[in-house]
Every structure is written in C-alpha cells, then in structure tokens.
Enzyme design. Structure first.
Site, PDB file in Angstrom:
ATOM      1  N   GLY A  27       0.815  -1.210   0.000  1.00 48.50           N
ATOM      2  CA  GLY A  27       0.000   0.000   0.000  1.00 48.50           C
ATOM      3  C   GLY A  27       0.844   1.254   0.000  1.00 48.50           C
ATOM      4  N   GLY A  31      -1.644   7.353   1.267  1.00 47.36           N
ATOM      5  CA  GLY A  31      -1.819   7.407   2.709  1.00 47.36           C
ATOM      6  C   GLY A  31      -0.529   7.241   3.485  1.00 47.36           C
ATOM      7  CB  ILE A  32       0.098   5.647   6.766  1.00 49.51           C
ATOM      8  CG1 ILE A  32      -0.739   6.594   7.629  1.00 49.51           C
ATOM      9  CG2 ILE A  32       1.315   5.159   7.558  1.00 49.51           C
ATOM     10  CD1 ILE A  32      -1.422   5.930   8.797  1.00 49.51           C
ATOM     11  CE1 TYR A 181      -9.171  -0.296   8.505  1.00 44.73           C
ATOM     12  CE2 TYR A 181      -9.565   0.831  10.593  1.00 44.73           C
ATOM     13  CZ  TYR A 181      -8.752   0.581   9.497  1.00 44.73           C
ATOM     14  OH  TYR A 181      -7.521   1.186   9.409  1.00 44.73           O
TER      15      TYR A 181
END
Length: 322
Positions: A27, A31-32, A181
C-alpha cells in the site's frame, strides 16, 4: 576510563543511512504507506511499493523521486485480496534478499453491505489480515536471506477498543463495518506478535514487531499532488484537530523507526508519544488483550486453514548465533 558513547536520540527528520537495504511497503502508493516509502527512500535504501493500482503506483514513485534526489524506488503489483496471486510477489521483487516488509496496505468500508474478496473472505479481514498473513509466507525465504530482517505490521489505534470473536472472525453473524475494520486491524496486530513468538522459538534471524499510527488525518497531511491533495479550506478546518491528532506523514513515523532503529526489538509495540495519538514514536506496553496468546494461537490456526499457508519459519532456515 572514558564513558561509553551514548546512542543519540531518535530524530524523525534525520534518519540513519540504509544503503544497500531493500524494503517492501504494501500500500505504498497512498496514505501512510506513501509517507513510509518516501521517508525510507531518503535513507539510500531500495524501496519497493506494493500496489494493486499501477497508475497510482506510478504517481507515487514519481512524487518520491521528485522529493528525494536519487531515490531508488519502484513498484510491483500486489493485490492482497487475491490470495493465489501472492505466490508470485517474491519473484517479482527481483531481489536476493528483503531487509524489511511493512505490512501497511488496507481497506476500510464505512457502510454495508458486507463484501467479500474473490476468495470468499470478508473484504476487510481478508485483505488487511489474511492477505498479509499469506504474503509473509511467500516472502519468508527472502527475509531469511537478509542478516536481520524485520516484519513490521501496521495496526490501528481503533483496535485498542475491539475484541476478536474467534467464532465469527469474518463477521457473518453481525456485520458492522467500522467494527469489522477495527477487528481486522486487531487481527493483524495479533499476527505480528504471534509471528515473533514463532520466529524466536525457531531461532530465526527475522524479527516481527507491531506499530500503529495514532490518529492520522488526511486534512492534517501535507500535500503530495497527485498522490494527496489538500485544500486551504481543509487545512484551516482541521487546525483544531491538530492539537490531538496528526497527519499521515507523522503517522508513518512508528513504522519507519521499526524498520531502521536497532533499538526496536521483535515482539514490541510502537506508536505516537502523546496519548498514543500524535507525536514522535515511542515503545508502548503491549495492550492487555493483545497479550492473550491463546487468542493469537486460535487466530493463527484459523488463518492457516483459510489461506492454506503457514508463515512459520521453515525447516533449515538460518538461526541467530549465540
């Protein structure tokens, strides 16, 4: 006798060199994960972004190269929701060893209905946890080939208030998206700690640790167009939240430290310094429910059955000396 030299305090803006090392960030295109990759690229290491979207991966690599002169960064296709495809990831890396993998990628759904991966697993549990569980199995030979590799699993502060239901890991009986989640991230954290116990028991050279980013908001994150856009209105509107929370660039700091700092050990949990929500990274006590090894073992066995693989150290892998 002169005093022994002290180790300088960790500085998130002055990272140690890691020339010759190879790091994979799942990923890493947004984002992070993007900021983990950007910060690691500044150390001289080769950083590989694992992404299921080639166009977004291309944007991310271009952004990193523009900000980090001489960055050694590239991307590989990685779809954690497609378990059979993960078998080929290690080969696609085209490296002889892997010094660290940051298990960062994830999916979060805010609304029903319950969705499944192509393998028939609840989407968040299947992607966030089972995908990384299986990926670790296929990366283990490359990790073992490094002198002291690290598996860094990114959990979530949201997992602190959740508890796993070992009899309903995939939320078939009572699906609530935000809870599902949080539980998927909690499962990741259980996995990271249980993996280290198994690595230590086998005397493996690989270590596994867990981190979380605290409260990381898009609106507090510096712009990285086209990877991340931030309007003036969003920046001003988020200013009050900055007293307690932080941007995703700062949310990356615990993972980056876990990759690079020799003081970070397997089996540890690291997060932001201030209330676990913002600030520079520090070691935290392992949350009481995460220390339950019986739940971790049940989750491991269930994950092995659901994926058909086991990331435990393989016979004949190198072991630590001493």
């Amino acid at each position: 006798m002169p005093p022994a030299p002290s180790t300088p305090p960790w500085n998130v803006r002055r990272l140690p060199r890691a020339d010759g090392s190879v790091f994979l960030v799942t990923g890493g295109n947004a984002g992070i994960g993007y900021f983990v990759a950007e910060q690691l690229s500044a150390t001289g290491a080769t950083v590989v972004l694992g992404s299921r979207n080639p166009a977004k991966a291309e944007d991310a690599t271009a952004s990193i190269r523009a900000r980090v002169p001489g960055a050694r960064v590239r991307a590989v296709r990685l779809d954690l929701a497609d378990l059979p495809s993960l078998r080929t990831v290690a080969e696609s890396l085209r490296v002889e060893r892997l010094d660290a993998v940051v298990h960062n990628a994830g999916v979060a759904l805010d609304d029903p209905p319950r969705t499944e991966t192509r393998d028939g697993h609840e989407l968040m549990f299947g992607t966030n946890h089972l995908g990384h569980f299986a990926l670790t199995r296929w990366l283990m030979p490359l990790l073992t080939a490094a002198p002291a590799a690290r598996v860094v699993t990114t959990g979530s502060f949201a997992a602190k208030s959740e508890r796993l239901d070992p009899d309903d890991l995939q939320s078939r009986d009572d699906y609530r998206p935000k809870r599902a989640y949080g539980r998927s991230k909690l499962a990741q954290m259980y996995f990271g700690l249980e993996l280290d116990r198994r690595l230590r028991a086998a005397g493996s050279t690989v270590a596994s640790m867990v981190v979380h980013p605290g409260g990381a908001l898009d609106s507090l994150t510096p712009a990285r167009p086209p990877v991340h856009e931030r309007t003036t209105g969003a920046r001003l509107g988020a200013a009050p939240a900055g007293l307690l929370l932080q941007g995703k660039h700062a949310g990356a700091w615990p993972a980056v430290r876990a990759v690079l700092d020799p003081a970070v050990r397997g089996g540890q949990l690291w997060g932001p310094r201030a209330f676990g929500l913002r600030g520079t990274p520090r070691r935290e006590p392992v949350w009481p429910h995460l220390a339950d090894t019986s739940v971790a073992a049940r989750l491991w066995d269930a994950s092995r059955d659901l994926t058909g693989v086991d990331p435990s150290p393989l016979p004949g892998q190198p072991v630590r000396s001493g």
